[in-house]
Design a protein around this motif. Structure first.
Motif, PDB file in Angstrom:
ATOM      1  N   GLU A   4      -2.931-129.870 -45.715  1.00 53.20           N
ATOM      2  CA  GLU A   4      -3.484-128.578 -46.118  1.00 53.20           C
ATOM      3  C   GLU A   4      -2.377-127.553 -46.274  1.00 53.20           C
ATOM      4  O   GLU A   4      -1.343-127.625 -45.602  1.00 53.20           O
ATOM      5  CB  GLU A   4      -4.485-128.042 -45.079  1.00 53.20           C
ATOM      6  CG  GLU A   4      -5.708-128.897 -44.873  1.00 53.20           C
ATOM      7  CD  GLU A   4      -6.663-128.283 -43.856  1.00 53.20           C
ATOM      8  OE1 GLU A   4      -6.525-127.072 -43.552  1.00 53.20           O
ATOM      9  OE2 GLU A   4      -7.536-129.019 -43.347  1.00 53.20           O
TER      10      GLU A   4
ATOM     11  N   THR B  65       1.280-124.997 -43.169  1.00 53.68           N
ATOM     12  CA  THR B  65       0.928-126.325 -43.661  1.00 53.68           C
ATOM     13  C   THR B  65       0.377-127.137 -42.499  1.00 53.68           C
ATOM     14  O   THR B  65       0.782-126.975 -41.344  1.00 53.68           O
ATOM     15  CB  THR B  65       2.136-127.057 -44.280  1.00 53.68           C
ATOM     16  OG1 THR B  65       3.259-127.007 -43.386  1.00 53.68           O
ATOM     17  CG2 THR B  65       2.509-126.432 -45.611  1.00 53.68           C
TER      18      THR B  65
ATOM     19  N   ALA C 261      -7.703-121.687 -46.438  1.00 55.17           N
ATOM     20  CA  ALA C 261      -7.181-122.876 -47.104  1.00 55.17           C
ATOM     21  C   ALA C 261      -7.157-122.663 -48.613  1.00 55.17           C
ATOM     22  O   ALA C 261      -8.066-122.080 -49.191  1.00 55.17           O
ATOM     23  CB  ALA C 261      -8.051-124.084 -46.764  1.00 55.17           C
TER      24      ALA C 261
ATOM     25  N   ASN D 282     -13.756-130.260 -48.579  1.00 54.14           N
ATOM     26  CA  ASN D 282     -12.452-130.675 -48.072  1.00 54.14           C
ATOM     27  C   ASN D 282     -11.462-129.536 -48.278  1.00 54.14           C
ATOM     28  O   ASN D 282     -11.262-129.083 -49.399  1.00 54.14           O
ATOM     29  CB  ASN D 282     -11.969-131.925 -48.809  1.00 54.14           C
ATOM     30  CG  ASN D 282     -10.664-132.457 -48.236  1.00 54.14           C
ATOM     31  OD1 ASN D 282     -10.434-132.362 -47.036  1.00 54.14           O
ATOM     32  ND2 ASN D 282      -9.824-133.003 -49.084  1.00 54.14           N
ATOM     33  N   ARG D 283     -10.826-129.086 -47.216  1.00 58.28           N
ATOM     34  CA  ARG D 283      -9.925-127.943 -47.293  1.00 58.28           C
ATOM     35  C   ARG D 283      -8.474-128.342 -47.531  1.00 58.28           C
ATOM     36  O   ARG D 283      -7.570-127.546 -47.357  1.00 58.28           O
ATOM     37  CB  ARG D 283     -10.064-127.098 -46.030  1.00 58.28           C
ATOM     38  CG  ARG D 283     -11.386-126.346 -45.989  1.00 58.28           C
ATOM     39  CD  ARG D 283     -11.579-125.579 -44.686  1.00 58.28           C
ATOM     40  NE  ARG D 283     -12.699-124.654 -44.794  1.00 58.28           N
ATOM     41  CZ  ARG D 283     -13.984-125.000 -44.720  1.00 58.28           C
ATOM     42  NH1 ARG D 283     -14.311-126.255 -44.512  1.00 58.28           N
ATOM     43  NH2 ARG D 283     -14.943-124.094 -44.844  1.00 58.28           N
ATOM     44  N   GLY D 284      -8.269-129.586 -47.916  1.00 55.17           N
ATOM     45  CA  GLY D 284      -6.919-130.040 -48.246  1.00 55.17           C
ATOM     46  C   GLY D 284      -6.991-131.205 -49.211  1.00 55.17           C
ATOM     47  O   GLY D 284      -7.976-131.377 -49.924  1.00 55.17           O
TER      48      GLY D 284
ATOM     49  N   HIS E 175      -3.783-136.400 -44.155  1.00 53.86           N
ATOM     50  CA  HIS E 175      -4.550-135.202 -44.518  1.00 53.86           C
ATOM     51  C   HIS E 175      -3.575-134.031 -44.554  1.00 53.86           C
ATOM     52  O   HIS E 175      -2.872-133.765 -43.579  1.00 53.86           O
ATOM     53  CB  HIS E 175      -5.649-134.933 -43.492  1.00 53.86           C
ATOM     54  CG  HIS E 175      -6.405-133.670 -43.759  1.00 53.86           C
ATOM     55  ND1 HIS E 175      -7.492-133.626 -44.612  1.00 53.86           N
ATOM     56  CD2 HIS E 175      -6.239-132.412 -43.302  1.00 53.86           C
ATOM     57  CE1 HIS E 175      -7.950-132.387 -44.667  1.00 53.86           C
ATOM     58  NE2 HIS E 175      -7.203-131.628 -43.881  1.00 53.86           N
TER      59      HIS E 175
ATOM     60  N   PHE F  73      -9.114-131.435 -52.999  1.00 52.24           N
ATOM     61  CA  PHE F  73      -9.543-130.151 -52.439  1.00 52.24           C
ATOM     62  C   PHE F  73     -10.870-129.742 -53.063  1.00 52.24           C
ATOM     63  O   PHE F  73     -11.081-129.904 -54.255  1.00 52.24           O
ATOM     64  CB  PHE F  73      -8.477-129.085 -52.728  1.00 52.24           C
ATOM     65  CG  PHE F  73      -8.823-127.712 -52.229  1.00 52.24           C
ATOM     66  CD1 PHE F  73      -8.467-127.302 -50.953  1.00 52.24           C
ATOM     67  CD2 PHE F  73      -9.494-126.813 -53.044  1.00 52.24           C
ATOM     68  CE1 PHE F  73      -8.771-126.028 -50.498  1.00 52.24           C
ATOM     69  CE2 PHE F  73      -9.794-125.537 -52.603  1.00 52.24           C
ATOM     70  CZ  PHE F  73      -9.434-125.146 -51.325  1.00 52.24           C
TER      71      PHE F  73
ATOM     72  N   ASN G 290      -5.876-124.622 -52.546  1.00 51.48           N
ATOM     73  CA  ASN G 290      -5.672-125.936 -53.148  1.00 51.48           C
ATOM     74  C   ASN G 290      -4.185-126.279 -53.204  1.00 51.48           C
ATOM     75  O   ASN G 290      -3.407-125.629 -53.912  1.00 51.48           O
ATOM     76  CB  ASN G 290      -6.251-125.949 -54.559  1.00 51.48           C
ATOM     77  CG  ASN G 290      -6.326-127.349 -55.142  1.00 51.48           C
ATOM     78  OD1 ASN G 290      -5.626-128.260 -54.702  1.00 51.48           O
ATOM     79  ND2 ASN G 290      -7.176-127.536 -56.126  1.00 51.48           N
TER      80      ASN G 290
ATOM     81  N   ARG H 228      -2.313-123.321 -46.124  1.00 55.31           N
ATOM     82  CA  ARG H 228      -3.134-122.156 -45.810  1.00 55.31           C
ATOM     83  C   ARG H 228      -2.313-120.879 -45.952  1.00 55.31           C
ATOM     84  O   ARG H 228      -1.117-120.867 -45.695  1.00 55.31           O
ATOM     85  CB  ARG H 228      -3.720-122.256 -44.403  1.00 55.31           C
ATOM     86  CG  ARG H 228      -4.682-123.433 -44.259  1.00 55.31           C
ATOM     87  CD  ARG H 228      -5.517-123.325 -43.022  1.00 55.31           C
ATOM     88  NE  ARG H 228      -6.557-124.355 -43.004  1.00 55.31           N
ATOM     89  CZ  ARG H 228      -7.783-124.175 -42.529  1.00 55.31           C
ATOM     90  NH1 ARG H 228      -8.125-123.000 -42.016  1.00 55.31           N
ATOM     91  NH2 ARG H 228      -8.670-125.145 -42.538  1.00 55.31           N
TER      92      ARG H 228
ATOM     93  N   TYR I 196      -9.079-134.528 -36.592  1.00 54.78           N
ATOM     94  CA  TYR I 196      -7.778-134.549 -37.257  1.00 54.78           C
ATOM     95  C   TYR I 196      -6.801-135.556 -36.658  1.00 54.78           C
ATOM     96  O   TYR I 196      -5.715-135.741 -37.187  1.00 54.78           O
ATOM     97  CB  TYR I 196      -7.143-133.158 -37.222  1.00 54.78           C
ATOM     98  CG  TYR I 196      -7.809-132.165 -38.138  1.00 54.78           C
ATOM     99  CD1 TYR I 196      -7.371-131.968 -39.441  1.00 54.78           C
ATOM    100  CD2 TYR I 196      -8.891-131.412 -37.712  1.00 54.78           C
ATOM    101  CE1 TYR I 196      -7.985-131.063 -40.293  1.00 54.78           C
ATOM    102  CE2 TYR I 196      -9.523-130.500 -38.547  1.00 54.78           C
ATOM    103  CZ  TYR I 196      -9.058-130.323 -39.833  1.00 54.78           C
ATOM    104  OH  TYR I 196      -9.679-129.419 -40.671  1.00 54.78           O
TER     105      TYR I 196
END
Length: 246
Positions: free
Chosen positions: A231, A192, A238, A147-149, A229, A139, A240, A233, A178
């Motif tokens: 994430e 998620t 987003a 990178n948001r995930g 991938h 992250f 970590n 949120r 994605y």
């Protein structure tokens, strides 16, 4: 905000994140507080703490890097000499007593567009690992890309599991970058995101439980090593995932 409209907002935020990766990193300097930094960049202090996984906003470290979402450039955080000296004196004489100047961080309310106020600090183990694999992309910012995930390296076709109980609000491949994607809504405004799937095993509107099979892992649309991938949120922001996994 109606749930259908909110889903669209969340999806658009994923698209925007994939396309623009907008945001900067601010390096904390002596005498700066999270509240002053948030005011300078025009972001909500609670959101800033949440995005960076800061559980105690009163104890930033000099040299610590904070991710500022939506900012286009690094700014100089103003501070008075008197305030800086006051904070330094308090830190030396009473290191366990947080400065009073940051109290607004604890009382700030989350954005009105979010359905419910999220917890103020991350909770370890709130979500389970969706797969067992080495993290190959972390992250945050790396080489100018945000990178948001996190991304787990796993063999192609590995079972992807729901990280917590919730309801599937998106299952498809209509979001560029994605691949086959699943978004699950959980309690307390948590979501998620599971991307790069080879095959989705659940449809929109399905209720799932923690550990349930929801997809088979695949390869990113751009090619390369098979991976997932993932994430977490809060609302559309987003955070970590490492701070929420076991």
């Amino acid at each position: 905000m109606p749930i259908r409209a909110f889903i669209l907002v969340l999806i658009f935020s994923l698209l925007a994140g994939c396309a623009s990766r907008k945001g900067v990193y601010h390096t904390v300097k002596q005498g700066q507080t999270l509240y002053r930094i948030s005011q300078t960049y025009g972001v909500d202090p609670t959101q800033l703490a949440r995005v960076n996984g800061v559980s105690d906003p009163t104890r930033l470290r000099v040299g610590q890097r904070l991710y500022i979402p939506q900012a286009s450039r690094v700014q100089t955080v103003p501070k008075t000499i008197k305030a800086a000296k006051s904070e330094s004196a308090v830190a030396k004489l009473q290191p366990k007593v947080p400065p009073r100047s940051v109290s607004p961080v604890k009382t700030s309310s989350p954005a009105k567009s979010k359905p419910a106020p999220p917890p103020k600090s991350p909770t370890k183990g709130l979500f389970a690992y969706p797969v067992k694999g080495k993290i190959v992309k972390h992250f945050g910012e790396r080489a100018g890309n945000i990178n948001r995930g996190v991304e787990f390296a796993v063999p192609r076709g590995t079972t992807v599991m729901a990280a917590a109980k919730g309801r599937v609000i998106y299952s498809g491949n209509g979001i560029k970058g994605y691949g086959h994607l699943i978004i699950i809504k959980h309690r307390d405004s948590y979501y998620t995101v599971y991307g790069y799937n080879e095959q989705n095993l659940v449809a929109n509107g399905v209720d799932v439980v923690r550990g349930q099979r929801i997809a088979l892992s695949g390869v990113p649309p751009s090619g390369g090593q098979a991976r997932l991938h993932f994430e977490i949120r809060i609302g559309k922001e987003a955070v970590n995932p490492i701070f929420y996994l076991p």
